[in-house]
Motif scaffolding. Structure first.
Motif, PDB file in Angstrom:
ATOM      1  N   MET A   1       1.025  -1.125   0.093  1.00 18.02           N
ATOM      2  CA  MET A   1       0.322   0.010   0.088  1.00 18.02           C
ATOM      3  C   MET A   1       0.926   1.219   0.014  1.00 18.02           C
ATOM      4  SD  MET A   1      -2.998   1.099   2.659  1.00 18.02           S
ATOM      5  CE  MET A   1      -3.755   2.392   2.606  1.00 18.02           C
ATOM      6  N   PRO A   2       0.594   2.160  -1.194  1.00 18.90           N
ATOM      7  CA  PRO A   2       1.465   3.428  -0.829  1.00 18.90           C
ATOM      8  C   PRO A   2       1.262   4.149   0.472  1.00 18.90           C
ATOM      9  CG  PRO A   2      -0.247   3.272  -2.959  1.00 18.90           C
ATOM     10  CD  PRO A   2      -0.424   2.102  -1.947  1.00 18.90           C
ATOM     11  N   ARG A   3       2.294   4.794   0.541  1.00 12.21           N
ATOM     12  CA  ARG A   3       2.574   5.788   1.800  1.00 12.21           C
ATOM     13  C   ARG A   3       1.613   6.972   1.603  1.00 12.21           C
ATOM     14  NH1 ARG A   3       7.830   7.896   4.527  1.00 12.21           N
ATOM     15  NH2 ARG A   3       7.980   8.715   2.599  1.00 12.21           N
ATOM     16  N   GLN A   4       1.007   7.542   2.707  1.00 11.20           N
ATOM     17  CA  GLN A   4       0.081   8.605   2.728  1.00 11.20           C
ATOM     18  C   GLN A   4       0.818   9.765   3.310  1.00 11.20           C
ATOM     19  OE1 GLN A   4      -3.592   8.943   5.096  1.00 11.20           O
ATOM     20  NE2 GLN A   4      -4.677   9.751   3.388  1.00 11.20           N
ATOM     21  N   ILE A   5       0.717  10.898   2.650  1.00 15.21           N
ATOM     22  CA  ILE A   5       1.270  11.959   3.275  1.00 15.21           C
ATOM     23  C   ILE A   5       0.255  13.131   3.553  1.00 15.21           C
ATOM     24  CG2 ILE A   5       2.965  13.914   2.354  1.00 15.21           C
ATOM     25  CD1 ILE A   5       4.345  11.110   2.642  1.00 15.21           C
ATOM     26  N   PHE A   6       0.428  13.738   4.529  1.00 13.10           N
ATOM     27  CA  PHE A   6      -0.429  14.905   4.753  1.00 13.10           C
ATOM     28  C   PHE A   6       0.289  16.434   4.506  1.00 13.10           C
ATOM     29  CE2 PHE A   6      -2.640  12.579   8.458  1.00 13.10           C
ATOM     30  CZ  PHE A   6      -3.552  12.035   7.676  1.00 13.10           C
ATOM     31  N   GLN A   7      -0.414  17.158   3.929  1.00 14.81           N
ATOM     32  CA  GLN A   7      -0.109  18.633   3.663  1.00 14.81           C
ATOM     33  C   GLN A   7      -0.474  19.244   4.734  1.00 14.81           C
ATOM     34  OE1 GLN A   7      -0.206  20.325  -0.265  1.00 14.81           O
ATOM     35  NE2 GLN A   7      -1.450  22.094   0.760  1.00 14.81           N
ATOM     36  N   LEU A   8       0.200  19.826   5.569  1.00 14.08           N
ATOM     37  CA  LEU A   8      -0.380  20.704   6.740  1.00 14.08           C
ATOM     38  C   LEU A   8      -0.116  22.067   6.479  1.00 14.08           C
ATOM     39  CD1 LEU A   8       1.097  18.440   9.739  1.00 14.08           C
ATOM     40  CD2 LEU A   8      -1.310  18.605   8.994  1.00 14.08           C
ATOM     41  N   ARG A   9      -0.780  22.726   7.095  1.00 19.61           N
ATOM     42  CA  ARG A   9      -0.683  24.233   7.321  1.00 19.61           C
ATOM     43  C   ARG A   9      -0.362  24.680   8.930  1.00 19.61           C
ATOM     44  NH1 ARG A   9      -1.233  29.775   4.368  1.00 19.61           N
ATOM     45  NH2 ARG A   9      -1.610  31.414   6.339  1.00 19.61           N
ATOM     46  N   ILE A  10       0.567  25.271   9.119  1.00 26.61           N
ATOM     47  CA  ILE A  10       0.823  25.662  10.325  1.00 26.61           C
ATOM     48  C   ILE A  10       0.862  27.098  10.719  1.00 26.61           C
ATOM     49  CG2 ILE A  10       2.423  25.338  12.422  1.00 26.61           C
ATOM     50  CD1 ILE A  10       3.792  23.177  10.908  1.00 26.61           C
ATOM     51  N   SER A  11      -0.205  27.759  11.258  1.00 25.11           N
ATOM     52  CA  SER A  11      -0.097  29.190  11.640  1.00 25.11           C
ATOM     53  C   SER A  11       0.019  29.408  13.003  1.00 25.11           C
ATOM     54  CB  SER A  11      -1.458  29.725  11.050  1.00 25.11           C
ATOM     55  OG  SER A  11      -1.599  29.381   9.717  1.00 25.11           O
ATOM     56  N   LEU A  12       0.998  30.520  13.292  1.00 25.41           N
ATOM     57  CA  LEU A  12       1.146  30.913  14.595  1.00 25.41           C
ATOM     58  C   LEU A  12      -0.101  31.850  14.973  1.00 25.41           C
ATOM     59  CD1 LEU A  12       3.085  30.970  17.311  1.00 25.41           C
ATOM     60  CD2 LEU A  12       4.248  32.518  16.071  1.00 25.41           C
ATOM     61  N   THR A  13      -0.726  31.492  15.972  1.00 26.02           N
ATOM     62  CA  THR A  13      -1.836  32.440  16.382  1.00 26.02           C
ATOM     63  C   THR A  13      -1.632  33.590  17.123  1.00 26.02           C
ATOM     64  OG1 THR A  13      -2.696  31.125  18.142  1.00 26.02           O
ATOM     65  CG2 THR A  13      -3.578  30.476  16.166  1.00 26.02           C
ATOM     66  N   GLY A  14      -2.286  34.879  17.046  1.00 26.03           N
ATOM     67  CA  GLY A  14      -2.112  35.976  17.851  1.00 26.03           C
ATOM     68  C   GLY A  14      -1.036  36.851  17.448  1.00 26.03           C
ATOM     69  N   VAL A  15      -0.344  36.599  16.327  1.00 22.05           N
ATOM     70  CA  VAL A  15       0.735  37.526  15.619  1.00 22.05           C
ATOM     71  C   VAL A  15       0.202  37.883  14.202  1.00 22.05           C
ATOM     72  CG1 VAL A  15       3.107  37.076  14.677  1.00 22.05           C
ATOM     73  CG2 VAL A  15       2.333  36.120  16.954  1.00 22.05           C
ATOM     74  N   ARG A  16       0.551  39.186  14.182  1.00 25.76           N
ATOM     75  CA  ARG A  16       0.411  40.036  12.895  1.00 25.76           C
ATOM     76  C   ARG A  16       1.627  40.574  12.613  1.00 25.76           C
ATOM     77  NH1 ARG A  16      -2.867  36.550  12.108  1.00 25.76           N
ATOM     78  NH2 ARG A  16      -5.035  36.555  12.514  1.00 25.76           N
ATOM     79  N   PRO A  17       2.002  40.530  11.107  1.00 23.13           N
ATOM     80  CA  PRO A  17       1.667  39.611  10.279  1.00 23.13           C
ATOM     81  C   PRO A  17       1.770  38.287  10.662  1.00 23.13           C
ATOM     82  CG  PRO A  17       3.574  41.160   9.442  1.00 23.13           C
ATOM     83  CD  PRO A  17       3.036  41.621  10.624  1.00 23.13           C
ATOM     84  N   THR A  18       0.954  37.400   9.950  1.00 26.63           N
ATOM     85  CA  THR A  18       1.044  35.946  10.274  1.00 26.63           C
ATOM     86  C   THR A  18       2.483  35.072   9.936  1.00 26.63           C
ATOM     87  OG1 THR A  18      -1.457  35.849   9.832  1.00 26.63           O
ATOM     88  CG2 THR A  18      -0.366  33.729   9.928  1.00 26.63           C
ATOM     89  N   VAL A  19       2.723  34.478  10.921  1.00 29.91           N
ATOM     90  CA  VAL A  19       3.790  33.693  10.578  1.00 29.91           C
ATOM     91  C   VAL A  19       3.307  32.106  10.584  1.00 29.91           C
ATOM     92  CG1 VAL A  19       5.842  32.453  11.712  1.00 29.91           C
ATOM     93  CG2 VAL A  19       5.353  34.832  12.354  1.00 29.91           C
ATOM     94  N   TRP A  20       3.637  31.683   9.216  1.00 28.37           N
ATOM     95  CA  TRP A  20       2.796  30.323   8.804  1.00 28.37           C
ATOM     96  C   TRP A  20       3.722  29.434   7.876  1.00 28.37           C
ATOM     97  CZ3 TRP A  20       2.392  28.722   3.613  1.00 28.37           C
ATOM     98  CH2 TRP A  20       2.240  29.848   2.631  1.00 28.37           C
ATOM     99  N   ARG A  21       3.763  28.219   7.933  1.00 35.99           N
ATOM    100  CA  ARG A  21       4.462  27.009   7.207  1.00 35.99           C
ATOM    101  C   ARG A  21       3.475  26.101   6.238  1.00 35.99           C
ATOM    102  NH1 ARG A  21       7.253  30.736   8.747  1.00 35.99           N
ATOM    103  NH2 ARG A  21       9.114  30.494  10.112  1.00 35.99           N
ATOM    104  N   ARG A  22       3.807  25.781   5.249  1.00 43.31           N
ATOM    105  CA  ARG A  22       3.172  24.689   4.651  1.00 43.31           C
ATOM    106  C   ARG A  22       4.205  23.474   4.516  1.00 43.31           C
ATOM    107  NH1 ARG A  22       0.652  27.205   0.949  1.00 43.31           N
ATOM    108  NH2 ARG A  22      -1.358  27.028   2.085  1.00 43.31           N
ATOM    109  N   VAL A  23       3.807  22.357   5.405  1.00 41.58           N
ATOM    110  CA  VAL A  23       4.759  21.210   5.144  1.00 41.58           C
ATOM    111  C   VAL A  23       3.949  19.999   4.746  1.00 41.58           C
ATOM    112  CG1 VAL A  23       6.170  21.970   6.843  1.00 41.58           C
ATOM    113  CG2 VAL A  23       4.310  20.659   7.788  1.00 41.58           C
ATOM    114  N   LEU A  24       4.811  19.015   4.262  1.00 37.34           N
ATOM    115  CA  LEU A  24       4.231  17.615   3.912  1.00 37.34           C
ATOM    116  C   LEU A  24       4.976  16.557   4.883  1.00 37.34           C
ATOM    117  CD1 LEU A  24       5.031  17.517   0.141  1.00 37.34           C
ATOM    118  CD2 LEU A  24       2.860  17.839   1.133  1.00 37.34           C
ATOM    119  N   VAL A  25       4.071  15.788   5.557  1.00 42.76           N
ATOM    120  CA  VAL A  25       4.531  14.842   6.588  1.00 42.76           C
ATOM    121  C   VAL A  25       3.889  13.326   6.427  1.00 42.76           C
ATOM    122  CG1 VAL A  25       5.011  16.550   8.458  1.00 42.76           C
ATOM    123  CG2 VAL A  25       2.864  15.451   8.250  1.00 42.76           C
ATOM    124  N   PRO A  26       4.653  12.508   6.586  1.00 37.99           N
ATOM    125  CA  PRO A  26       3.944  11.220   6.446  1.00 37.99           C
ATOM    126  C   PRO A  26       2.928  10.776   7.517  1.00 37.99           C
ATOM    127  CG  PRO A  26       6.150  10.959   6.531  1.00 37.99           C
ATOM    128  CD  PRO A  26       6.045  12.213   6.795  1.00 37.99           C
TER     129      PRO A  26
END
Length: 181
Positions: A1-26
């Motif tokens: 069975m092929p491995r599944q990957i999640f695409q996650l968006r991580i955003s730091l709350t309470g901070v402007r302008p927004t600090v964020w990342r988009r990552v792929l994790v197994p």
């Protein structure tokens, strides 16, 4: 069975302008491995306690004193508690209280040519450790932006000349993720 990957968006709350990342994790990663991904992706140094909240349950490193009721993050795989569209929280540093909003934006089949985890994108530098949470970070940004501010030089000395709040390098983050996660 092929491995599944999640695409996650991580955003730091309470901070402007927004600090964020988009990552792929197994999707087979455990929450403790996701903790390491968040630390390296955001730019934290893993000096403080953390926890995840997923569907009202708290996960983290078990408290030897039993004061924090946390489920052991080592025992929980992402694909057992999350799916496409899931939203959950990660809190880092219970003193400064940095809350991160995480969203599973997509679930895809792993590319055999790709190494995971990977960083796709993001914006802005992580706040410095021990700056005092979102309010302290906002005060730092105000002081750094104005050379006439009474705290400008003290804050510049404290944070160092290398700190640029607008800086982000997805390639560097990707290298850190592959090396340490």
């Amino acid at each position: 069975m092929p491995r599944q990957i999640f695409q996650l968006r991580i955003s730091l709350t309470g901070v402007r302008p927004t600090v964020w990342r988009r990552v792929l994790v197994p999707a087979g990663y455990t929450l403790d491995r996701l903790h390491r991904v968040v630390q390296h992706a955001m730019g934290w140094r893993d000096c403080h306690l953390h926890s995840f909240e997923i569907d009202g349950l708290q996960y983290g490193e078990p408290d030897p004193d039993g004061e924090l009721a946390l489920h052991d993050e080592l025992d929980v795989r992402l694909d057992a508690v999350l799916g496409k569209g899931s939203r959950f929280q990660y809190t880092y540093d219970f003193g400064d209280w940095w809350e991160h909003d995480l969203v599973v934006e997509d679930a895809v089949t792993a590319d055999p040519e790709e190494r995971y985890p990977a960083c796709l994108d993001g914006e802005r530098a992580c706040p410095p450790e021990d700056v005092g949470g979102p309010a302290g970070y906002q005060a730092l940004l105000v002081a750094l932006a104005d050379p006439e501010h009474p705290e400008h030089w003290a804050m510049r000395d404290w944070v160092g000349d290398h700190f640029d709040p607008a800086a982000f390098d997805a390639g560097r983050v990707g290298t850190l993720l592959r090396r340490f996660c």
